[in-house]
Design a protein around this motif. Structure first.
Motif, short mmCIF file in Angstrom:
data_model
loop_
_atom_site.label_atom_id
_atom_site.label_comp_id
_atom_site.label_asym_id
_atom_site.label_seq_id
_atom_site.Cartn_x
_atom_site.Cartn_y
_atom_site.Cartn_z
N VAL A 261 -25.98 -10.12 -30.09
CA VAL A 261 -25.52 -8.90 -29.17
C VAL A 261 -24.65 -9.70 -28.42
N ILE A 262 -24.85 -10.74 -27.59
CA ILE A 262 -23.74 -11.46 -26.78
C ILE A 262 -22.45 -11.78 -27.55
N ARG A 263 -22.67 -12.32 -28.71
CA ARG A 263 -21.77 -12.91 -29.30
C ARG A 263 -20.51 -12.09 -29.55
N GLN A 264 -20.93 -10.67 -29.84
CA GLN A 264 -19.74 -9.74 -29.82
C GLN A 264 -18.68 -9.50 -28.63
N VAL A 265 -19.29 -9.86 -27.57
CA VAL A 265 -18.54 -9.68 -26.42
C VAL A 265 -17.66 -10.86 -26.41
N TYR A 266 -18.22 -12.12 -26.80
CA TYR A 266 -17.28 -13.26 -26.78
C TYR A 266 -16.47 -13.41 -27.62
N TRP A 267 -16.40 -12.78 -28.79
CA TRP A 267 -15.61 -12.71 -30.04
C TRP A 267 -14.47 -11.80 -29.48
N ALA A 268 -14.83 -10.63 -28.72
CA ALA A 268 -13.64 -9.69 -28.21
C ALA A 268 -12.86 -10.39 -27.19
N MET A 269 -13.50 -11.48 -26.31
CA MET A 269 -12.69 -12.07 -24.98
C MET A 269 -11.90 -12.92 -26.15
N GLU A 270 -12.34 -13.70 -27.04
CA GLU A 270 -11.42 -14.85 -27.62
C GLU A 270 -10.32 -13.93 -28.39
N ARG A 271 -10.61 -12.92 -28.92
CA ARG A 271 -9.36 -12.23 -29.43
C ARG A 271 -8.20 -12.04 -28.44
N VAL A 272 -8.72 -11.45 -27.24
CA VAL A 272 -7.62 -11.31 -26.29
C VAL A 272 -6.98 -12.61 -25.96
N ARG A 273 -7.69 -13.73 -25.88
CA ARG A 273 -7.14 -15.03 -25.61
C ARG A 273 -6.05 -15.28 -26.57
N LYS A 274 -6.53 -15.06 -28.02
CA LYS A 274 -5.48 -15.92 -28.89
C LYS A 274 -4.09 -14.59 -28.83
N ASN A 275 -4.38 -13.44 -28.60
CA ASN A 275 -3.46 -12.55 -28.67
C ASN A 275 -2.14 -13.03 -27.39
N GLU A 276 -2.71 -13.08 -26.44
CA GLU A 276 -2.31 -13.74 -25.19
C GLU A 276 -1.56 -14.86 -25.39
#
Length: 319
Positions: free
Chosen positions: A100-115
């Motif tokens: 469950v927690i991994r989902q929000v970490y993945w989302a944050m990582e996608r933001v980091r990579k895009n930025e």
């Protein structure tokens, strides 16, 4: 091997807290296999050569004790959810907190990579090297690390929002109970709706689809962590089994972690421990103990990249 006629891996009953997870293997011609664990007593129940619902439903349906299962714990796998509906309709279904927690970490990582991709080469490298800081809890950051994150957030405000959402969700999932956590989760999901963070769409979709199971995780202490510990017991080794639980033969493979055959089911020693109740004489128990020691010896002695069948030494256990 003649030793294995004394070993029975077929369980007779299911536990109160049943946990299941998949792992990459090659048993039964399938790319992924399943491990079934008693999450309350930390015992391996069985290793299955499939992760698909039809095979698992057929397997669990043979147990009269399936009504004894009160909690069914697994990751956010739709195959396992169908198994729960078919075989354990009265059990409380619990989503594993790690997944469950991994989902929000993945989302944050996608933001980091895009930025990060919007920046110059120097800042891209800075963001990439500092990504581990985003994973750390805020309270564990040193002053220097907090300053590094502050610089990243000044450059990429969207990343600051993502980091805040990650920390807020950790507070949600750590709620004392589903009763107190339900409104927190609803509020968290509502907050994302008004934010311009499309990278979180998959995360919020998953949380809405598994809303009830996530709340159930707040009420119980069990998770798939015990399964992960079993997986780490061995770097490699696949045990081929039939769906009915019959042992075919041990196939021990050796390779670096992450390759096919690694992180295999800990059937070798773990299932041998569980099979002690099936021994009928001290001599048979000696054979099981010898087999257990033999597997450990082969596992640690063999070079990486080699493949061995665990065979007894010619000068031992004659007769």
């Amino acid at each position: 091997m003649r030793y294995f006629k004394y070993v029975s891996f077929k369980p007779t009953k299911l536990p109160k807290v049943l946990s299941i997870d998949e792992f990459k293997g090659n048993s039964g011609g399938q790319k992924y296999n399943s491990i079934v664990v008693d999450a309350e007593n930390h015992k391996v129940i069985d290793i299955l050569p499939s992760r698909f619902e039809n095979d698992l439903i057929r397997y669990f349906s043979q147990f009269q004790s399936k009504t004894d299962v009160k909690y069914f714990v697994f990751d956010m796998n739709p195959h396992f959810r169908e198994v729960a509906k078919a075989c354990f309709p009265k059990a409380v279904v619990v989503s594993d907190r790690y997944h469950v927690i991994r989902q929000v970490y993945w989302a944050m990582e996608r933001v980091r990579k895009n930025e990060q991709n919007k920046l110059s080469s120097g800042f891209r490298k800075y963001f990439k090297k500092s990504r581990c800081l985003l994973m750390k809890p805020m309270e564990k950051l040193s002053d220097e690390e907090a300053d590094k994150l502050a610089l990243m957030f000044e450059i990429a405000p969207s990343l600051a929002d993502a980091y805040r959402l990650k920390n807020e969700f950790l507070n949600v999932i750590r709620s004392e109970s589903a009763k107190t956590g339900k409104q927190k989760l609803i509020d968290w999901l509502a907050a994302i709706e008004v934010m311009d963070l499309p990278e979180f769409s998959d995360c919020t979709k998953a949380y809405r689809n598994w809303f009830r199971e996530i709340l159930n995780a707040m009420d119980v202490p069990w998770s798939n962590a015990v399964v992960s510990r079993f997986m780490r017991k061995f770097d490699s080794g696949i045990w081929q089994k039939s769906i009915t639980g019959g042992l075919r033969r041990p196939l021990v493979t050796f390779g670096r972690s992450g390759r096919k055959g690694s992180r295999a089911a800990a059937a070798a020693c773990l299932a041998l421990d569980a099979s002690r109740a099936d021994c009928h004489s001290p001599d048979q128990q000696v054979l099981l103990d010898d087999l257990k020691v033999l597997h450990i010896h082969v596992f640690f002695a063999a070079p990486l990249g080699a493949r061995h069948m665990a065979q007894p030494r010619a000068d031992q256990h004659q007769g």
